[in-house]
Design an enzyme around this catalytic site. Sequence first.
Site, PDB file in Angstrom:
ATOM      1  N   ILE A 237      -8.323  23.436 -14.398  1.00  0.00           N
ATOM      2  CA  ILE A 237      -7.405  24.512 -14.806  1.00  0.00           C
ATOM      3  C   ILE A 237      -7.216  24.496 -16.324  1.00  0.00           C
ATOM      4  O   ILE A 237      -7.166  25.541 -16.967  1.00  0.00           O
ATOM      5  CB  ILE A 237      -6.058  24.381 -14.058  1.00  0.00           C
ATOM      6  CG1 ILE A 237      -6.257  24.775 -12.589  1.00  0.00           C
ATOM      7  CG2 ILE A 237      -4.969  25.235 -14.716  1.00  0.00           C
ATOM      8  CD1 ILE A 237      -5.065  24.480 -11.690  1.00  0.00           C
TER       9      ILE A 237
ATOM     10  N   GLU B  42      -5.832  -2.649  -4.033  1.00  0.00           N
ATOM     11  CA  GLU B  42      -5.030  -2.909  -2.824  1.00  0.00           C
ATOM     12  C   GLU B  42      -5.705  -2.335  -1.586  1.00  0.00           C
ATOM     13  O   GLU B  42      -5.044  -1.813  -0.677  1.00  0.00           O
ATOM     14  CB  GLU B  42      -3.580  -2.434  -3.010  1.00  0.00           C
ATOM     15  CG  GLU B  42      -2.952  -3.177  -4.198  1.00  0.00           C
ATOM     16  CD  GLU B  42      -1.449  -3.236  -4.203  1.00  0.00           C
ATOM     17  OE1 GLU B  42      -0.839  -3.033  -3.143  1.00  0.00           O
ATOM     18  OE2 GLU B  42      -0.901  -3.508  -5.281  1.00  0.00           O
TER      19      GLU B  42
ATOM     20  N   ARG C 102       0.826  -1.216   0.000  1.00  0.00           N
ATOM     21  CA  ARG C 102       0.000   0.000   0.000  1.00  0.00           C
ATOM     22  C   ARG C 102       0.854   1.257   0.000  1.00  0.00           C
ATOM     23  O   ARG C 102       0.411   2.312  -0.474  1.00  0.00           O
ATOM     24  CB  ARG C 102      -0.952  -0.021   1.195  1.00  0.00           C
ATOM     25  CG  ARG C 102      -2.120  -0.939   0.951  1.00  0.00           C
ATOM     26  CD  ARG C 102      -2.940  -1.206   2.195  1.00  0.00           C
ATOM     27  NE  ARG C 102      -4.067  -2.081   1.846  1.00  0.00           N
ATOM     28  CZ  ARG C 102      -4.715  -2.842   2.718  1.00  0.00           C
ATOM     29  NH1 ARG C 102      -4.370  -2.847   3.998  1.00  0.00           N
ATOM     30  NH2 ARG C 102      -5.728  -3.590   2.300  1.00  0.00           N
TER      31      ARG C 102
ATOM     32  N   SER D 218     -10.453   2.997  -0.112  1.00  0.00           N
ATOM     33  CA  SER D 218     -10.293   4.004   0.942  1.00  0.00           C
ATOM     34  C   SER D 218     -11.061   3.598   2.202  1.00  0.00           C
ATOM     35  O   SER D 218     -10.609   3.845   3.330  1.00  0.00           O
ATOM     36  CB  SER D 218     -10.793   5.372   0.463  1.00  0.00           C
ATOM     37  OG  SER D 218      -9.869   5.920  -0.461  1.00  0.00           O
TER      38      SER D 218
ATOM     39  N   ARG E  83      -1.427  30.181 -20.539  1.00  0.00           N
ATOM     40  CA  ARG E  83      -2.800  30.496 -20.944  1.00  0.00           C
ATOM     41  C   ARG E  83      -3.226  31.866 -20.387  1.00  0.00           C
ATOM     42  O   ARG E  83      -2.980  32.157 -19.215  1.00  0.00           O
ATOM     43  CB  ARG E  83      -3.721  29.403 -20.399  1.00  0.00           C
ATOM     44  CG  ARG E  83      -5.192  29.665 -20.572  1.00  0.00           C
ATOM     45  CD  ARG E  83      -5.631  29.487 -22.008  1.00  0.00           C
ATOM     46  NE  ARG E  83      -7.072  29.617 -22.133  1.00  0.00           N
ATOM     47  CZ  ARG E  83      -7.723  29.523 -23.285  1.00  0.00           C
ATOM     48  NH1 ARG E  83      -7.044  29.291 -24.400  1.00  0.00           N
ATOM     49  NH2 ARG E  83      -9.016  29.656 -23.319  1.00  0.00           N
TER      50      ARG E  83
ATOM     51  N   GLY F 188     -11.481  23.170 -21.266  1.00  0.00           N
ATOM     52  CA  GLY F 188     -11.822  22.227 -22.336  1.00  0.00           C
ATOM     53  C   GLY F 188     -10.650  21.363 -22.732  1.00  0.00           C
ATOM     54  O   GLY F 188     -10.815  20.179 -23.048  1.00  0.00           O
TER      55      GLY F 188
END
Lengths: 176, 188
Positions: free
Chosen positions: B144, B170, B49, B173, B74, B147
């Site tokens: 962020i 494995e 894990r 949660s 951008r 598209g």
Amino acid sequence: MNFDLSEDQERIRQAVRDFAENEIAPGVAERERDERFPKDIVRKLGEMGILGMMVPEEYGGAGLDALSYIVAVEELARVCASTAVIMSVNNSVFCYPVWKYGSERQKREILSEVASGRALGAYALSEPQSGSDAANQKTRARRDGEDYVLDGAKSWITNAGEAEWYLVMTMTQPDR
Amino acid sequence: MGAPEAKMGLRASKTAAVYLESVRIPAWRRLGEEGQGFPIAMATLDHSRIGIAAQGVGIARAAYEASVEYAQTRQTFGKKIAEHEAIAFQIADMRVQIEAARWLTYRAAVRSEIPGVRYSKESSMAKVFATEMANVVAARAVAIFGGYGYSREYPVERYYRDARVTTIYEGTSEIQRIVISKNILAGR
């Protein structure tokens, strides 16, 4: 408390990062789009000693510590998470338990092949009806002379079909 | 072998069912004694894990690095999107989460090699935090990129898909939270 990696650990990080950027990054999007297993990359990882990092050298591994292994997984996942899981399954759910719990013969004949990357390993625990309830196993091993005879079905096996060795969870005494 | 699964992510790795029908295996290949299989499997997961946690950290780093680069290129409303606080703060949060996950993961790895020390709790803490973090960071990277984050022409949608399984395999949660809470309540 020291939060810095050792020089050796840093060297491993750099080597794995360089390999990932130079050898794995080219074509990563195409391999994932086409669902193409990176055979050549896995072979090269074996040659680098990355497939059995914590296993002692006498059994085909690189004899490194856990943090070196963790750093290598991180660097592979940064470039290709598919490659990282192929590698981490081989290291930590095949090589690790065979190294820790295996017999001398198993280490000489099986672990040395898988830790060195000459063969790939897989780990078969989940079953169609057994995921989070991992103890709910239906696969059976019946003793027959010098052999066991296995019957059952295993699900979601990473490296299935590519691996030569499978560590299989099975019940020997289902009534107990 | 079953047919390879058609997966959301990790598509260059192979995953399939394995069917065993009267498969004969020499007894010397049995790992451990009869009855030890389950404890060995659980001890193996304690170790493995930490590796999945490291996968989470690695995927998140990729998403974060792509986001930092893109946010400085951008432009919207006449400036780089990194100069909008809404984006700048997301970048800060991504970095904080990655660092926190990384130290939990490294600590679990170091602890795992101290002889006689249990590390189930630390391994599960690293796994649940780092993999959930990877999902959050990859989702933010998609946002962020806008598209372009949704397009297969750019890598962040792959990070988003690859991150998803890390909170499942494995031990989900939820299983990690069972392991952690049981250890706490047992005084470990």
